[in-house]
Design a protein around this motif. Sequence first.
Motif, PDB file in Angstrom:
ATOM      1  N   GLN A   1       0.802  -1.214   0.000  1.00  0.00           N
ATOM      2  CA  GLN A   1       0.000   0.000   0.000  1.00  0.00           C
ATOM      3  C   GLN A   1       0.837   1.266   0.000  1.00  0.00           C
ATOM      4  O   GLN A   1       0.362   2.318  -0.375  1.00  0.00           O
ATOM      5  CB  GLN A   1      -0.963  -0.008   1.177  1.00  0.00           C
ATOM      6  CG  GLN A   1      -2.040  -1.047   1.026  1.00  0.00           C
ATOM      7  CD  GLN A   1      -3.050  -0.990   2.153  1.00  0.00           C
ATOM      8  OE1 GLN A   1      -3.024  -0.102   2.976  1.00  0.00           O
ATOM      9  NE2 GLN A   1      -3.945  -1.942   2.189  1.00  0.00           N
ATOM     10  N   GLN A   2       2.077   1.200   0.417  1.00  0.00           N
ATOM     11  CA  GLN A   2       2.914   2.390   0.415  1.00  0.00           C
ATOM     12  C   GLN A   2       3.353   2.779  -0.994  1.00  0.00           C
ATOM     13  O   GLN A   2       3.645   3.934  -1.246  1.00  0.00           O
ATOM     14  CB  GLN A   2       4.139   2.183   1.296  1.00  0.00           C
ATOM     15  CG  GLN A   2       3.782   2.090   2.763  1.00  0.00           C
ATOM     16  CD  GLN A   2       5.011   1.932   3.614  1.00  0.00           C
ATOM     17  OE1 GLN A   2       5.985   1.311   3.201  1.00  0.00           O
ATOM     18  NE2 GLN A   2       4.978   2.496   4.795  1.00  0.00           N
ATOM     19  N   THR A   3       3.411   1.829  -1.897  1.00  0.00           N
ATOM     20  CA  THR A   3       3.912   2.134  -3.232  1.00  0.00           C
ATOM     21  C   THR A   3       2.906   1.844  -4.339  1.00  0.00           C
ATOM     22  O   THR A   3       3.232   2.003  -5.495  1.00  0.00           O
ATOM     23  CB  THR A   3       5.199   1.332  -3.516  1.00  0.00           C
ATOM     24  OG1 THR A   3       4.918  -0.055  -3.401  1.00  0.00           O
ATOM     25  CG2 THR A   3       6.297   1.709  -2.550  1.00  0.00           C
ATOM     26  N   ALA A   4       1.714   1.434  -3.998  1.00  0.00           N
ATOM     27  CA  ALA A   4       0.722   1.093  -5.015  1.00  0.00           C
ATOM     28  C   ALA A   4       0.100   2.361  -5.585  1.00  0.00           C
ATOM     29  O   ALA A   4      -0.646   3.061  -4.909  1.00  0.00           O
ATOM     30  CB  ALA A   4      -0.350   0.181  -4.436  1.00  0.00           C
TER      31      ALA A   4
ATOM     32  N   ALA B   1      -6.299  -1.191  -3.690  1.00  0.00           N
ATOM     33  CA  ALA B   1      -5.849  -0.416  -2.531  1.00  0.00           C
ATOM     34  C   ALA B   1      -4.738   0.568  -2.916  1.00  0.00           C
ATOM     35  O   ALA B   1      -3.702   0.639  -2.271  1.00  0.00           O
ATOM     36  CB  ALA B   1      -5.398  -1.342  -1.406  1.00  0.00           C
ATOM     37  N   LEU B   2      -4.989   1.304  -3.996  1.00  0.00           N
ATOM     38  CA  LEU B   2      -3.992   2.252  -4.470  1.00  0.00           C
ATOM     39  C   LEU B   2      -3.841   3.414  -3.491  1.00  0.00           C
ATOM     40  O   LEU B   2      -4.826   3.947  -2.990  1.00  0.00           O
ATOM     41  CB  LEU B   2      -4.374   2.805  -5.838  1.00  0.00           C
ATOM     42  CG  LEU B   2      -4.468   1.807  -6.981  1.00  0.00           C
ATOM     43  CD1 LEU B   2      -4.872   2.522  -8.269  1.00  0.00           C
ATOM     44  CD2 LEU B   2      -3.165   1.059  -7.165  1.00  0.00           C
ATOM     45  N   GLN B   3      -2.619   3.805  -3.263  1.00  0.00           N
ATOM     46  CA  GLN B   3      -2.354   4.982  -2.449  1.00  0.00           C
ATOM     47  C   GLN B   3      -2.761   6.230  -3.228  1.00  0.00           C
ATOM     48  O   GLN B   3      -3.347   7.147  -2.690  1.00  0.00           O
ATOM     49  CB  GLN B   3      -0.882   5.059  -2.070  1.00  0.00           C
ATOM     50  CG  GLN B   3      -0.546   6.236  -1.183  1.00  0.00           C
ATOM     51  CD  GLN B   3       0.931   6.294  -0.851  1.00  0.00           C
ATOM     52  OE1 GLN B   3       1.725   5.512  -1.356  1.00  0.00           O
ATOM     53  NE2 GLN B   3       1.295   7.221  -0.012  1.00  0.00           N
TER      54      GLN B   3
END
Length: 96
Positions: A6-9, A36-38
Amino acid sequence: MNQYNQQTAIGFLGGTFDPIHFGHLRPALEISTALALQKLYVMPNHIAPHKKSSQANAQQRSEMVRLAIQDQANIEIDTRELNRHAKSYTIDTLKE
């Protein structure tokens, strides 16, 4: 929890958006949630490779996109393709 970090999506949605409409926004929202895109970056292009012309100019289309996504916290506009003076291709944008 899905398989994506989730930090890089992040995701990208490009197009002419002439005009932007529910057919663009609904899939963007669905994919953003499912993966679950950031962030999801919506990128209107200046010159589409598959169209002869647009009804609205680049500035008008940019403003339409801004208005359409203003209430979506994880969706932002990316104007890099608007700044090109040639046709925009996804591969070139991803390389940037």
